[in-house]
Design a protein around this motif. Structure first.
Motif, PDB file in Angstrom:
ATOM      1  N   MET A 150      17.179  16.750  27.354  1.00  8.79           N
ATOM      2  CA  MET A 150      16.833  15.681  26.445  1.00  8.79           C
ATOM      3  C   MET A 150      16.806  14.361  27.222  1.00  8.79           C
ATOM      4  N   ALA A 151      15.789  13.594  27.033  1.00  8.58           N
ATOM      5  CA  ALA A 151      15.607  12.341  27.763  1.00  8.58           C
ATOM      6  C   ALA A 151      16.699  11.334  27.423  1.00  8.58           C
ATOM      7  N   TYR A 152      16.895  10.404  28.315  1.00  7.81           N
ATOM      8  CA  TYR A 152      17.856   9.329  28.090  1.00  7.81           C
ATOM      9  C   TYR A 152      17.261   8.284  27.155  1.00  7.81           C
ATOM     10  N   VAL A 153      18.134   7.560  26.448  1.00  8.76           N
ATOM     11  CA  VAL A 153      17.714   6.508  25.526  1.00  8.76           C
ATOM     12  C   VAL A 153      18.544   5.257  25.789  1.00  8.76           C
ATOM     13  N   ILE A 154      17.994   4.121  25.425  1.00  2.00           N
ATOM     14  CA  ILE A 154      18.666   2.844  25.620  1.00  2.00           C
ATOM     15  C   ILE A 154      19.059   2.284  24.253  1.00  2.00           C
ATOM     16  N   SER A 155      20.324   1.948  24.094  1.00  2.00           N
ATOM     17  CA  SER A 155      20.828   1.442  22.816  1.00  2.00           C
ATOM     18  C   SER A 155      20.635  -0.069  22.702  1.00  2.00           C
ATOM     19  N   ASP A 156      21.062  -0.604  21.561  1.00  2.00           N
ATOM     20  CA  ASP A 156      20.969  -2.037  21.306  1.00  2.00           C
ATOM     21  C   ASP A 156      21.898  -2.861  22.199  1.00  2.00           C
ATOM     22  N   ALA A 157      22.768  -2.196  22.950  1.00  2.00           N
ATOM     23  CA  ALA A 157      23.659  -2.905  23.878  1.00  2.00           C
ATOM     24  C   ALA A 157      22.902  -3.411  25.103  1.00  2.00           C
ATOM     25  N   ALA A 201       9.941   5.536  34.570  1.00  2.00           N
ATOM     26  CA  ALA A 201       9.880   5.888  33.149  1.00  2.00           C
ATOM     27  C   ALA A 201      10.391   4.775  32.243  1.00  2.00           C
ATOM     28  N   ILE A 202      10.895   3.685  32.828  1.00  2.00           N
ATOM     29  CA  ILE A 202      11.503   2.618  32.043  1.00  2.00           C
ATOM     30  C   ILE A 202      10.674   1.347  32.147  1.00  2.00           C
ATOM     31  N   SER A 203      10.408   0.748  30.978  1.00  2.00           N
ATOM     32  CA  SER A 203       9.617  -0.484  30.957  1.00  2.00           C
ATOM     33  C   SER A 203      10.171  -1.440  29.907  1.00  2.00           C
ATOM     34  N   GLN A 204       9.777  -2.696  30.013  1.00  2.00           N
ATOM     35  CA  GLN A 204      10.233  -3.707  29.059  1.00  2.00           C
ATOM     36  C   GLN A 204       9.537  -3.487  27.720  1.00  2.00           C
ATOM     37  N   CYS A 263      10.536  10.737  31.709  1.00  2.00           N
ATOM     38  CA  CYS A 263      11.937  10.853  32.129  1.00  2.00           C
ATOM     39  C   CYS A 263      12.234  12.251  32.656  1.00  2.00           C
ATOM     40  N   ILE A 264      12.878  12.320  33.836  1.00  2.00           N
ATOM     41  CA  ILE A 264      13.241  13.615  34.420  1.00  2.00           C
ATOM     42  C   ILE A 264      14.727  13.929  34.224  1.00  2.00           C
ATOM     43  N   GLU A 265      15.396  13.123  33.409  1.00  2.00           N
ATOM     44  CA  GLU A 265      16.791  13.342  33.035  1.00  2.00           C
ATOM     45  C   GLU A 265      17.733  13.375  34.228  1.00  2.00           C
TER      46      GLU A 265
END
Length: 56
Positions: free
Chosen positions: A1-8, A23-26, A38-40
């Motif tokens: 499962m791919a990583y996610v970014i929280s409201d923190a 895999a990460i962008s603004q 994402c390759i986890e």
């Protein structure tokens, strides 16, 4: 499962610079991870200064 970014997320960009597959962008209000790219590997979670990244 791919990583996610929280409201923190404070939009520092450290995770985007560390991602080996770009895999990460603004997003609109914080950084986002493209689940299809994402390759986890967990590199982003390891460098996030606020602990905002976790496996989704």
């Amino acid at each position: 499962m791919a990583y996610v970014i929280s409201d923190a997320c404070v939009s520092c960009g450290t995770c985007a610079d560390a991602c080996p597959v770009s895999a990460i962008s603004q997003g609109d209000s914080q950084y986002v991870i493209d689940a299809g790219t994402c390759i986890e590997c967990g590199t982003c979670a390891g460098v996030c200064p606020t602990g905002a990244i976790s496996q989704g």
